[in-house]
Design an enzyme around this catalytic site. Structure first.
Site, PDB file in Angstrom:
ATOM      1  N   GLY A  10       0.838  -1.202   0.000  1.00 35.32           N
ATOM      2  CA  GLY A  10       0.000   0.000   0.000  1.00 35.32           C
ATOM      3  C   GLY A  10       0.866   1.242   0.000  1.00 35.32           C
ATOM      4  N   VAL A  14      -0.646   6.781   4.067  1.00 31.25           N
ATOM      5  CA  VAL A  14       0.016   6.258   5.256  1.00 31.25           C
ATOM      6  C   VAL A  14       1.319   5.552   4.873  1.00 31.25           C
ATOM      7  CG1 VAL A  14      -0.166   4.610   7.152  1.00 31.25           C
ATOM      8  CG2 VAL A  14      -2.109   6.069   6.594  1.00 31.25           C
ATOM      9  N   PRO A  94     -11.915   1.275   3.525  1.00 31.73           N
ATOM     10  CA  PRO A  94     -13.026   2.229   3.521  1.00 31.73           C
ATOM     11  C   PRO A  94     -14.252   1.660   4.251  1.00 31.73           C
ATOM     12  CG  PRO A  94     -12.822   1.162   1.378  1.00 31.73           C
ATOM     13  CD  PRO A  94     -11.666   0.698   2.204  1.00 31.73           C
ATOM     14  N   LEU A 222      -8.521   3.708  17.540  1.00 27.57           N
ATOM     15  CA  LEU A 222      -9.896   4.178  17.345  1.00 27.57           C
ATOM     16  C   LEU A 222     -10.252   5.211  18.410  1.00 27.57           C
ATOM     17  CD1 LEU A 222     -11.957   0.937  16.508  1.00 27.57           C
ATOM     18  CD2 LEU A 222     -10.672   2.419  14.996  1.00 27.57           C
ATOM     19  N   CYS A 277     -10.027   9.248   8.381  1.00 25.84           N
ATOM     20  CA  CYS A 277     -10.004   8.488   9.642  1.00 25.84           C
ATOM     21  C   CYS A 277     -11.141   8.762  10.620  1.00 25.84           C
ATOM     22  CB  CYS A 277      -8.684   8.739  10.370  1.00 25.84           C
ATOM     23  SG  CYS A 277      -7.332   7.813   9.661  1.00 25.84           S
TER      24      CYS A 277
HETATM   25  C1  UDX Z   1      -6.270  12.240  12.136  1.00 23.69           C
HETATM   26  C2  UDX Z   1      -5.502  12.132  13.456  1.00 23.69           C
HETATM   27  O1  UDX Z   1      -5.179  13.458  13.920  1.00 23.69           O
HETATM   28  C3  UDX Z   1      -4.237  11.303  13.274  1.00 23.69           C
HETATM   29  O2  UDX Z   1      -3.590  11.126  14.520  1.00 23.69           O
HETATM   30  C4  UDX Z   1      -4.638   9.940  12.707  1.00 23.69           C
HETATM   31  O3  UDX Z   1      -3.487   9.156  12.461  1.00 23.69           O
HETATM   32  C5  UDX Z   1      -5.416  10.114  11.420  1.00 23.69           C
HETATM   33  O4  UDX Z   1      -6.550  10.948  11.642  1.00 23.69           O
HETATM   34  P1  UDX Z   1      -5.999  13.686   9.917  1.00 23.69           P
HETATM   35  O5  UDX Z   1      -7.349  13.167   9.564  1.00 23.69           O
HETATM   36  O6  UDX Z   1      -4.914  13.578   8.902  1.00 23.69           O
HETATM   37  O7  UDX Z   1      -5.441  12.955  11.230  1.00 23.69           O
HETATM   38  O8  UDX Z   1      -6.122  15.240  10.282  1.00 23.69           O
HETATM   39  P2  UDX Z   1      -6.533  16.070  11.602  1.00 23.69           P
HETATM   40  O9  UDX Z   1      -5.539  17.127  11.776  1.00 23.69           O
HETATM   41  O10 UDX Z   1      -6.806  15.197  12.750  1.00 23.69           O
HETATM   42  O11 UDX Z   1      -7.883  16.780  11.139  1.00 23.69           O
HETATM   43  C6  UDX Z   1      -9.075  16.064  10.875  1.00 23.69           C
HETATM   44  C7  UDX Z   1     -10.199  17.012  10.519  1.00 23.69           C
HETATM   45  O12 UDX Z   1     -10.616  17.789  11.643  1.00 23.69           O
HETATM   46  C8  UDX Z   1      -9.823  18.031   9.444  1.00 23.69           C
HETATM   47  O13 UDX Z   1     -10.904  18.184   8.540  1.00 23.69           O
HETATM   48  C9  UDX Z   1      -9.586  19.301  10.226  1.00 23.69           C
HETATM   49  O14 UDX Z   1      -9.791  20.461   9.460  1.00 23.69           O
HETATM   50  C10 UDX Z   1     -10.626  19.164  11.323  1.00 23.69           C
HETATM   51  N1  UDX Z   1     -10.310  19.940  12.537  1.00 23.69           N
HETATM   52  C11 UDX Z   1      -9.198  19.623  13.271  1.00 23.69           C
HETATM   53  C12 UDX Z   1     -11.143  20.985  12.930  1.00 23.69           C
HETATM   54  O15 UDX Z   1     -12.150  21.272  12.280  1.00 23.69           O
HETATM   55  N2  UDX Z   1     -10.827  21.684  14.078  1.00 23.69           N
HETATM   56  C13 UDX Z   1      -9.736  21.388  14.837  1.00 23.69           C
HETATM   57  O16 UDX Z   1      -9.528  22.061  15.850  1.00 23.69           O
HETATM   58  C14 UDX Z   1      -8.895  20.334  14.410  1.00 23.69           C
HETATM   59  P1  ADP Z   2      -4.256   5.251   3.306  1.00 19.29           P
HETATM   60  O1  ADP Z   2      -4.707   6.646   3.633  1.00 19.29           O
HETATM   61  O2  ADP Z   2      -4.740   4.259   4.322  1.00 19.29           O
HETATM   62  O3  ADP Z   2      -2.782   5.155   3.049  1.00 19.29           O
HETATM   63  P2  ADP Z   2      -4.732   5.056   0.430  1.00 19.29           P
HETATM   64  O4  ADP Z   2      -6.008   4.775  -0.293  1.00 19.29           O
HETATM   65  O5  ADP Z   2      -4.054   6.366   0.228  1.00 19.29           O
HETATM   66  O6  ADP Z   2      -5.041   4.802   1.983  1.00 19.29           O
HETATM   67  O7  ADP Z   2      -3.658   3.918   0.076  1.00 19.29           O
HETATM   68  C1  ADP Z   2      -3.912   2.554   0.092  1.00 19.29           C
HETATM   69  C2  ADP Z   2      -3.194   1.909  -1.103  1.00 19.29           C
HETATM   70  O8  ADP Z   2      -3.274   0.474  -0.960  1.00 19.29           O
HETATM   71  C3  ADP Z   2      -3.785   2.233  -2.472  1.00 19.29           C
HETATM   72  O9  ADP Z   2      -2.809   2.855  -3.265  1.00 19.29           O
HETATM   73  C4  ADP Z   2      -4.204   0.856  -3.031  1.00 19.29           C
HETATM   74  O10 ADP Z   2      -3.970   0.732  -4.427  1.00 19.29           O
HETATM   75  C5  ADP Z   2      -3.304  -0.093  -2.260  1.00 19.29           C
HETATM   76  N1  ADP Z   2      -3.819  -1.477  -2.178  1.00 19.29           N
HETATM   77  C6  ADP Z   2      -5.049  -1.898  -1.836  1.00 19.29           C
HETATM   78  N2  ADP Z   2      -5.134  -3.244  -1.851  1.00 19.29           N
HETATM   79  C7  ADP Z   2      -3.902  -3.705  -2.211  1.00 19.29           C
HETATM   80  C8  ADP Z   2      -3.327  -5.021  -2.404  1.00 19.29           C
HETATM   81  N3  ADP Z   2      -4.046  -6.127  -2.195  1.00 19.29           N
HETATM   82  N4  ADP Z   2      -2.035  -5.099  -2.797  1.00 19.29           N
HETATM   83  C9  ADP Z   2      -1.308  -3.972  -2.986  1.00 19.29           C
HETATM   84  N5  ADP Z   2      -1.771  -2.729  -2.813  1.00 19.29           N
HETATM   85  C10 ADP Z   2      -3.059  -2.577  -2.441  1.00 19.29           C
END
Ligand code: UDX
Ligand code: ADP
Length: 464
Positions: A10, A14, A94, A222, A277
């Site tokens: 992947g 991440v 998803p 979570l 997330c």
């Molecule tokens: C989140 C977690 O922070 C991270 O630790 C985890 O690994 C993945 O999920 P992310 O979704 O990348 O990270 O962004 P984050 O900064 O948490 O913001 C999430 C959403 O909340 C965004 O839409 C941001 O704009 C919103 N937000 C955040 C607010 O509206 N107000 C705030 O004060 C903070």
């Molecule tokens: P995340 O935010 O969790 O990193 P993304 O959708 O950005 O999620 O990335 C997940 C990636 O995993 C995608 O690029 C997708 O093509 C890849 N993927 C999904 N299933 C497989 C699989 N079986 N083997 C290799 N890659 C995969």
């Protein structure tokens, strides 16, 4: 076990940044990131480093430095699995769009496919690390597949959830608050944990590396996201009250944030949280709570999502009401489409839902985002399936820059807090708009007094 070869399945938001940082900090470890998506891998390998598929401040430099040295991107999944001692699973999970748990449970089909592929290919013992956000007890499912379909080799399953936030991924990875590693409490399990600890210990102080059992690790991920999202929904709930009572949500947030028990972070009122997330993780929490018959627990957390949906809806509703109860045929400029600044990720972005509402009211939405393409925004709208792609294309308009988007617009909606929006020539934008010129600031980004002095009818979240 001394790890010298890592594979990550992947190459997404991440897997890509995480492996880039591991490779950068561990030059003695060969790190191969594999993905089925050939286009994505080609982009990671693009000679022009500005074309890598993920925008993250600082990421280009790290990839440019490590790529070809000990960081590799490939579509040859089997080879990478075969060679690795430690395999991260970083594929997308998803929310299910079909069957039992539709709209709630995580779709684990990509995880299962990975597990089956690892089982088929592996010829020697391996450590498998869950990196994707997963429902609790996924490790158990992975283990069952590996143990029952493999070639008789031993697998250890670890949970090592990712806490990086997009837009600050590189900084978060280089300097994490903590690294969490969950594993089996057996001797083999502890050895596997220690092997992964040694990888991180190349740059993370050991007292920040936490070891737990697998279930605690899965649930902690979570829970962390649920708590963070809950803070945003809490301040957003207060923002609506502020609008009725003449309190100002920024002042309230500052006042409560100075209480060290509450803390000042994640108290920014907004048009609603997005990202891959928060919603997904809370839905997972709600789903497993319900599955165990814990209805009060489920309802408690579900309210965080209900509040967030309400916040997005009331933003679009307010635009329609303020524009004399009709936006039909009106041009509304959207500044920002990403779910937060400094990322090109749009998953679950509030902008998608606000645009969908306004297009239902037959508004024309003129989009400008510094990092999100028009095609991406269109496909986000198409994914909602509210209307045909042809209709979405008719109502969503591309713009070369923000000034073009705002030209002859009835209103501007700010959906993402990009820094560059603050530096615009707002007088020039005002001069080129229809009057009265409305600004709906969904991120409380701009200076209300200055905007009003120019002549805008300016509305933000959580103040009159
Ligand atoms: C989140 C977690 O922070 C991270 O630790 C985890 O690994 C993945 O999920 P992310 O979704 O990348 O990270 O962004 P984050 O900064 O948490 O913001 C999430 C959403 O909340 C965004 O839409 C941001 O704009 C919103 N937000 C955040 C607010 O509206 N107000 C705030 O004060 C903070
Ligand atoms: P995340 O935010 O969790 O990193 P993304 O959708 O950005 O999620 O990335 C997940 C990636 O995993 C995608 O690029 C997708 O093509 C890849 N993927 C999904 N299933 C497989 C699989 N079986 N083997 C290799 N890659 C995969």
């Amino acid at each position: 076990m001394n790890i010298t070869n890592i594979c990550c399945i992947g190459a997404g938001y991440v897997g890509g940044p995480t492996m880039a940082v591991i490779a950068e900090k561990c030059p003695h470890i060969k790190v191969t990131v594999v993905d089925l998506n050939e286009k994505r891998i080609a982009a990671w390998n693009d000679k022009d480093i500005n074309n890598i598929p993920i925008y993250e401040p600082g990421l280009n430099e790290i990839v440019a430095h490590a790529r070809g040295r000990n960081l590799f991107f490939s579509t040859d999944v089997d080879k990478a699995i075969d060679e690795a001692q430690l395999i991260f699973i970083s594929v997308n999970t998803p929310t299910k769009t079909y069957g039992t748990g539709k709209g709630m449970a995580a779709d684990l089909k990509h995880i299962e496919l990975c597990a089956r592929q690892i089982a088929k290919v592996a010829k020697n013992d391996k450590i498998i690390v869950e990196k994707s956000t997963l429902p609790v007890r996924t490790a158990e499912a992975i283990k069952s597949i590996l143990d029952n379909t493999g070639n008789g080799v031993q697998f250890q399953i670890l949970s090592n959830p990712e806490f990086l936030a997009e837009g600050t991924a590189v900084v978060d990875l280089l300097n994490p608050d903590r690294v969490l590693i969950g594993g089996e409490t057996t001797v083999e399990g502890q050895k596997a944990i220690d092997a992964l600890v040694e990888v991180y210990a190349n740059w993370v102080p050991k007292d920040r590396i936490l070891k737990t059992n697998v279930w605690s690790s899965e649930l902690s991920k979570l829970t962390a996201n649920a708590f963070l999202a809950q803070r945003v929904s809490s301040i957003n709930a207060i923002s609506e009250l502020c609008e009725k009572t003449e309190a100002n949500v920024n002042e309230v947030a500052k006042a409560i944030g100075m209480d060290s028990r509450i803390g000042s972070k994640f108290l920014k009122a907004s048009v609603g949280f997005g990202g891959s997330c928060f919603q997904k993780d809370i839905l997972n929490l709600v789903y497993i709570s319900k599955a165990f018959g814990l209805h009060e627990v489920a309802d408690y957390w579900e309210q965080v999502i209900i509040m967030n949906d309400h916040q997005k809806r009331r933003f679009s509703k307010n635009i329609v009401q303020t524009l004399y109860n009709t936006v039909s045929g009106k041009k509304i400029a959207f500044l920002g489409w990403a779910f937060k600044k400094d990322t090109n990720d749009t998953r679950e972005s509030a902008a998608i839902y606000v645009a969908d509402d306004l297009i239902n009211e037959q508004a024309s939405v003129a989009l400008y985002d510094p990092k999100v393409s028009y095609q991406q925004a269109l496909s986000d709208l198409d994914y909602l399936d509210t209307r045909t792609p042809a209709e979405n294309e008719k109502y969503l308009m591309a713009s070369g820059d923000a000034y073009e988007a705002c030209q002859n617009a009835h209103a501007i909606a700010i959906l993402t807090e990009w820094d560059e929006f603050k530096a615009y020539d707002w007088q020039k934008i005002y001069d080129n708009m229809l009057k009265p010129a409305f600004v709906f600031d969904g991120r409380n980004l701009l200076d209300a007094d200055k905007m009003r002095a120019i002549g805008f009818v300016y509305q933000s979240i959580g103040s009159r």
